[in-house]
Design a protein around this motif. Structure first.
Motif, PDB file in Angstrom:
ATOM      1  N   ALA A 191       0.996  -1.451  -0.161  1.00  0.00           N
ATOM      2  CA  ALA A 191      -0.049   0.016  -0.190  1.00  0.00           C
ATOM      3  C   ALA A 191       0.628   1.535   0.288  1.00  0.00           C
ATOM      4  O   ALA A 191       0.245   2.007  -0.229  1.00  0.00           O
ATOM      5  N   ASP A 192       1.931   1.118   0.318  1.00  0.00           N
ATOM      6  CA  ASP A 192       2.751   2.661   0.659  1.00  0.00           C
ATOM      7  C   ASP A 192       3.504   2.722  -0.534  1.00  0.00           C
ATOM      8  O   ASP A 192       4.040   3.693  -1.020  1.00  0.00           O
ATOM      9  N   ALA A 193       3.716   1.708  -1.743  1.00  0.00           N
ATOM     10  CA  ALA A 193       4.267   1.981  -3.029  1.00  0.00           C
ATOM     11  C   ALA A 193       2.825   3.207  -3.828  1.00  0.00           C
ATOM     12  O   ALA A 193       3.303   3.530  -4.727  1.00  0.00           O
ATOM     13  N   GLN A 194       1.851   3.025  -3.204  1.00  0.00           N
ATOM     14  CA  GLN A 194       0.677   3.933  -3.848  1.00  0.00           C
ATOM     15  C   GLN A 194       0.435   5.244  -3.528  1.00  0.00           C
ATOM     16  O   GLN A 194      -0.240   5.789  -2.667  1.00  0.00           O
ATOM     17  N   TRP A 195       1.665   6.307  -2.962  1.00  0.00           N
ATOM     18  CA  TRP A 195       2.414   7.136  -2.354  1.00  0.00           C
ATOM     19  C   TRP A 195       1.347   7.889  -3.105  1.00  0.00           C
ATOM     20  O   TRP A 195       0.942   9.543  -2.286  1.00  0.00           O
ATOM     21  N   VAL A 196       0.271   8.307  -4.461  1.00  0.00           N
ATOM     22  CA  VAL A 196      -0.473   9.252  -4.635  1.00  0.00           C
ATOM     23  C   VAL A 196      -1.769   9.944  -4.021  1.00  0.00           C
ATOM     24  O   VAL A 196      -2.080  10.340  -3.819  1.00  0.00           O
ATOM     25  N   THR A 197      -2.153   7.980  -3.802  1.00  0.00           N
ATOM     26  CA  THR A 197      -3.072   8.086  -3.262  1.00  0.00           C
ATOM     27  C   THR A 197      -3.994   8.807  -2.315  1.00  0.00           C
ATOM     28  O   THR A 197      -4.264   9.384  -2.072  1.00  0.00           O
ATOM     29  N   PRO A 198      -3.107   8.803  -0.904  1.00  0.00           N
ATOM     30  CA  PRO A 198      -2.897   9.471  -0.139  1.00  0.00           C
ATOM     31  C   PRO A 198      -3.256  11.126  -0.293  1.00  0.00           C
ATOM     32  O   PRO A 198      -3.668  12.244   0.544  1.00  0.00           O
ATOM     33  N   LEU A 199      -2.127  11.554  -1.049  1.00  0.00           N
ATOM     34  CA  LEU A 199      -1.770  12.843  -1.625  1.00  0.00           C
ATOM     35  C   LEU A 199      -3.089  13.412  -1.953  1.00  0.00           C
ATOM     36  O   LEU A 199      -4.177  14.456  -1.853  1.00  0.00           O
ATOM     37  N   LEU A 200      -4.158  12.475  -2.648  1.00  0.00           N
ATOM     38  CA  LEU A 200      -4.881  12.985  -3.201  1.00  0.00           C
ATOM     39  C   LEU A 200      -6.298  12.987  -2.299  1.00  0.00           C
ATOM     40  O   LEU A 200      -7.590  13.276  -2.604  1.00  0.00           O
ATOM     41  N   ASP A 201      -6.485  11.917  -1.346  1.00  0.00           N
ATOM     42  CA  ASP A 201      -7.626  12.126  -0.156  1.00  0.00           C
ATOM     43  C   ASP A 201      -7.192  13.518   0.433  1.00  0.00           C
ATOM     44  O   ASP A 201      -8.579  13.315   1.502  1.00  0.00           O
ATOM     45  N   GLN A 202      -6.046  13.685   0.664  1.00  0.00           N
ATOM     46  CA  GLN A 202      -6.161  15.144   1.434  1.00  0.00           C
ATOM     47  C   GLN A 202      -6.306  15.764   0.602  1.00  0.00           C
ATOM     48  O   GLN A 202      -5.506  17.199   1.549  1.00  0.00           O
ATOM     49  N   GLY A 203      -6.410  16.397  -0.268  1.00  0.00           N
ATOM     50  CA  GLY A 203      -7.188  17.550  -1.589  1.00  0.00           C
ATOM     51  C   GLY A 203      -6.452  17.736  -2.758  1.00  0.00           C
ATOM     52  O   GLY A 203      -6.391  19.385  -2.784  1.00  0.00           O
ATOM     53  N   ALA A 204      -5.215  16.937  -2.586  1.00  0.00           N
ATOM     54  CA  ALA A 204      -3.820  17.272  -4.009  1.00  0.00           C
ATOM     55  C   ALA A 204      -4.938  17.730  -5.466  1.00  0.00           C
ATOM     56  O   ALA A 204      -6.165  16.963  -5.585  1.00  0.00           O
ATOM     57  N   ARG A 205      -4.958  18.779  -5.784  1.00  0.00           N
ATOM     58  CA  ARG A 205      -5.717  19.063  -6.738  1.00  0.00           C
ATOM     59  C   ARG A 205      -4.546  18.737  -7.961  1.00  0.00           C
ATOM     60  O   ARG A 205      -5.496  18.637  -9.342  1.00  0.00           O
ATOM     61  N   VAL A 206      -3.387  19.083  -8.177  1.00  0.00           N
ATOM     62  CA  VAL A 206      -2.751  18.298  -9.171  1.00  0.00           C
ATOM     63  C   VAL A 206      -1.082  18.607  -9.013  1.00  0.00           C
ATOM     64  O   VAL A 206      -1.065  18.286  -7.544  1.00  0.00           O
ATOM     65  N   ILE A 207      -0.710  17.302  -9.324  1.00  0.00           N
ATOM     66  CA  ILE A 207       0.514  16.013  -9.269  1.00  0.00           C
ATOM     67  C   ILE A 207       1.063  16.689 -10.018  1.00  0.00           C
ATOM     68  O   ILE A 207       0.590  16.069 -11.316  1.00  0.00           O
ATOM     69  N   SER A 208       2.012  17.583  -9.712  1.00  0.00           N
ATOM     70  CA  SER A 208       2.985  17.350 -11.349  1.00  0.00           C
ATOM     71  C   SER A 208       4.210  17.065 -11.532  1.00  0.00           C
ATOM     72  O   SER A 208       5.133  17.152 -10.349  1.00  0.00           O
ATOM     73  N   ILE A 209       5.029  16.284 -12.152  1.00  0.00           N
ATOM     74  CA  ILE A 209       6.389  14.982 -12.053  1.00  0.00           C
ATOM     75  C   ILE A 209       6.697  15.585 -13.467  1.00  0.00           C
ATOM     76  O   ILE A 209       6.606  14.291 -14.381  1.00  0.00           O
ATOM     77  N   ARG A 210       7.501  15.869 -13.857  1.00  0.00           N
ATOM     78  CA  ARG A 210       8.998  16.514 -14.130  1.00  0.00           C
ATOM     79  C   ARG A 210      10.199  15.554 -14.680  1.00  0.00           C
ATOM     80  O   ARG A 210      10.532  15.128 -13.453  1.00  0.00           O
TER      81      ARG A 210
END
Length: 782
Positions: free
Chosen positions: A215-234
């Protein structure tokens, strides 16, 4: 990814992104060392958008206006994962004249002509297509250009602060805030025309080489649960072979440092030893063919609202850092095709860290259109059930709804039936419960309501010879005759088993000689000497004094036949006394000693066949509540329903709190979709999961059986699937009932059933509900 059926299914969601990085790594130039080939690395931008908006139904929906009126106030999320690659120009198309023209245009207008990018575009397009990507829709591209304004106009007034940015919908709202205090937003008047985004960077990744299935490998999920509106990865994409050489070089340098420490007789060498061992372990992994590496990786997250302690939002394995005094630059770095770089924290990561992070994940389940069940619990995506999907896709037809009494099962029935009715779909609803009525929603929706009282005074309105149609290809009446024979065997078991064969022969003979009902066929056969009065007299005598049996045993040729008009027909018990066996009973209906039980079971059995036949070829829907009755009384009939429903274009919903019944009679092979709600009995919960090979999923089992309240009544249990009442005595509920929805695409996700207040008051499923409605009617009359 987060609601996948299994860890393996979760990984499959990340495969296209993993493949994209692999494909792009192969486009790098040849060479073993980073300094030689870094200039050929492809620059990529992965952009995840998570924008709240209001629910809007499918514009092609037949009940679009109704859904907008009922559910338009519900907040849903627009989720899009976009992936971009910076293209490289090639002067001209390969010829010397084209190259000269390209240079001339560049000098004249200050930029390479678009045609110079055609060759590289085709190469990158092929690579991403092989990875499994598709070209984004225009609406997704527009959202990427205006995500900060909820997908509306991109050009809005902004007011940056040290740790966040304020966005205004109107210039007047921006001026009003500025006039109060441009630097202190806490003093601004509350207004709907302003919102804030707080940007943070990922300062550290410390995932300790965990398995991608964890589950910890899916680090994007808790960010979305906390209200992330954008995630940018360059990131730049490096081939694995180059990374291995870099690791070898680092390992050599650490060994040299260790040797130098040894010569200086210094003892604090443990950290270097551990680091050297770690690099050696990773290098060995790359020696076996590691993933592509993302170098100079910048990860920026934009959270909704003014976040003071943004570091606390970091999921396990990540460290977040507020981009103080870099907010506008961070915003611009998230923009498509932007050349702004604001992140001071960059990383070298294996591509798996991003590919399997749940970056491309969304909890979406159900059909493209149909009746709206609710919204997926995590990502607030609409979940529909279509009445045509099974027939159109050629898959299994049965749609069971499993839940314990009082867990929202009959509410789901009424919600679906109401919407199907408004869409003009013909339906039959069978409610065999005594003391419970659906009259409230029937009146609210405009259903036609009948009781069994009308059937038991009829002459064979549900006679199998009348309701079972001939075979479409051969015209044979064998199926109808077989049903009539089994009906008599279950209701009036003959003393001599061989008499049953004689009864079947007589019915067949009578039908072939013009009879249109079972009793009429037996009379014709008896008059012709094809069967003796000794065999038929007990049957006719039983029919004379048992009106419930007469409803399925016709004797007159011109009697009424069961039919369904357009719209919805609700059949309830009424004053008819249905005598049903206890739920724990097992056996054939003919083995019951009580003739009332036998005739009651037979009436319900023929009612189902009457509905199936009346809806044949009409893309209709049957809802059968308390389906355990059929599973006990007529398992062979349900098996046949499973075989014929798709061919006849009828969708049967079976509502029960005993999924083990369907499992035990072998209906699993006919089930394609299901809703699984709260079931207290762990054995029954496991039986529901077995229907979809999910019995080993401990998370599903835990939630299905979880109680509504925490231990000692400390509060509501949000892990439970039961609806959660308000504890402050206010109107409404904290959360509606939740059902796991297993759909036609092999997806499973928890869906919250959405009901508006008016509809909730129409629900009548218990005697208490009926009494409440009577009291309300009396008060309104006064």
């Amino acid at each position: 990814m987060t609601d996948a059926r299994s860890p393996e299914d979760a990984l499959n969601v990340g495969v296209p992104l993993f493949n994209a990085y692999e494909e792009l790594s192969r486009l790098a130039g040849r060479g073993k060392h980073r300094r030689q080939v870094k200039g050929t690395y492809r620059e990529t931008h992965a952009l995840l958008l998570n924008i709240p908006t209001r629910f809007t139904p499918n514009p092609r929906s037949a009940i679009r206006d109704h859904l907008t009126r009922e559910f338009g106030g519900q907040e849903v999320l627009k989720r899009a994962a976009l992936f971009g690659v910076k293209l490289r120009p090639t002067y001209g198309n390969g010829g010397w004249r084209a190259a000269i023209d390209s240079v001339v245009e560049t000098l004249q207008y200050g930029g390479a002509p678009l045609s110079d990018f055609d060759k590289d575009r085709d190469e990158v397009d092929s690579a991403l297509s092989r990875a499994g990507f598709s070209v984004p829709a225009a609406t997704d591209l527009h959202m990427a250009d205006s995500w900060w304004n909820f997908g509306h106009s991109a050009g809005v007034p902004v007011l940056p602060h040290e740790e966040h940015i304020h966005y205004f919908r109107t210039v007047a709202a921006a001026h009003a805030a500025h006039n109060v205090d441009p630097s202190e937003c806490s003093d601004w008047p509350v207004q709907d025309a302003e919102h804030a985004i707080s940007f943070a960077s990922v300062e550290e990744f410390d995932l300790h080489y965990i398995d991608a299935k964890e589950a910890d490998a899916q680090w994007v999920t808790p960010l979305l649960d906390q209200g992330a509106r954008v995630i940018s990865i360059r990131a730049l994409v490096e081939p694995a072979a180059v990374t291995r050489e870099e690791l070898r070089g680092q390992q050599r340098r650490y060994r040299q440092d260790l040797a130098a420490l040894a010569e200086q007789n210094k003892m604090d060498r443990q950290e270097l030893y551990e680091r050297e061992a770690e690099i050696g372990s990773v290098e060995n992994a790359y020696a076996k063919g590691g993933p592509a590496t993302l170098t100079e990786t910048s990860v920026i997250v934009g959270f909704s609202g003014v976040i003071e302690d943004i570091e606390k939002l970091a999921p396990p394995g990540l460290v977040l850092s507020s981009m103080v005094n870099r907010q506008p630059a961070a915003w611009h770095e998230t923009m498509v095709c932007s050349n702004v770089r604001a992140n001071p924290h960059i990383h070298d990561l294996p591509s798996t860290t991003v590919a399997y992070s749940a970056f491309p994940s969304v909890s979406r389940v159900g059909d493209e259109d149909g009746a709206l069940i609710g919204l997926t619990e995590r990502d607030r995506q609409p979940a529909y059930a279509s009445h045509r999907a099974v027939a159109d896709e050629g898959t299994y037809p049965l749609f069971p709804v499993y839940a314990a009494s009082g867990s929202g099962k009959s509410a789901v029935l009424q919600l679906l039936a109401d919407q199907f009715h408004r869409a003009g779909i013909s339906q039959l609803i069978v409610n065999p419960q005594q003391g419970a009525t659906l009259a409230g929603v029937a009146e609210y929706s405009g259903w036609r309501r009948q009781t069994l009282d009308a059937f038991v005074s009829s002459d064979g309105v549900l006679d199998p010879i009348r309701i079972i149609p001939p075979d479409e290809e051969t015209g044979s009446r064998a199926e109808a005759v077989s049903k009539a024979q089994s009906m008599i065997a279950n209701v009036i078991p003959p003393r001599d088993p061989f008499d049953l064969n004689r009864i079947g022969y007589a019915i067949d003979w009578g039908v072939n000689h013009g009879a249109t009902a079972t009793g009429e066929a037996l009379m014709l056969a008896r008059e012709a000497g094809k069967i003796t009065a000794e065999i038929t007299d007990p049957i006719f005598e039983f029919a004379e004094y048992n009106p419930m049996f007469r409803a399925t045993f016709g004797m007159h040729p011109a009697s009424e036949v069961f039919s369904l008009s357009n719209g919805t027909t609700l059949i309830e018990v009424g004053s008819t006394s249905l005598t049903l066996p206890p739920q724990g009973w097992v056996g054939e209906a003919g083995s019951l000693s009580d003739p009332g039980m036998r005739t009651s079971m037979n009436l319900i059995r023929m009612l189902i066949w009457g509905g199936m036949s009346a809806l044949r070829g009409r893309n209709g829907v049957i809802h059968f509540d308390e389906s355990w009755i059929l599973e006990k009384a007529a398992p062979a009939d349900l098996d046949m329903v499973g075989r014929l429903a798709r061919k006849w274009r009828v969708l049967p919903f079976l509502y029960t709190q005993k999924p083990s019944g369907q499992r035990d009679i072998g209906l699993k092979g006919y089930v394609s979709r299901a809703l699984i709600g709260h079931i207290k009995d762990e054995k029954e919960a496991r039986a529901a999961l077995e229907m979809f090979d999910l019995e080993d999923n401990v998370d599903y089992l835990r939630r299905i059986t979880a109680p509504r309240y925490l231990a000692d009544g400390a509060g509501v249990n949000w892990d439970s699937l039961q609806h959660l009442p308000r504890t402050d005595g206010g109107p409404g509920v904290l959360r509606g009932s939740v059902f796991y929805y297993a759909d036609l695409r092999n997806r499973v996700a928890p869906v919250e059933v959405i009901l508006n207040e008016e509809f909730i008051r129409m629900l009548q499923v218990t005697p208490e509900d009926v009494a409440r409605k009577k009291r309300e009617a009396q008060l309104s009359a006064v």
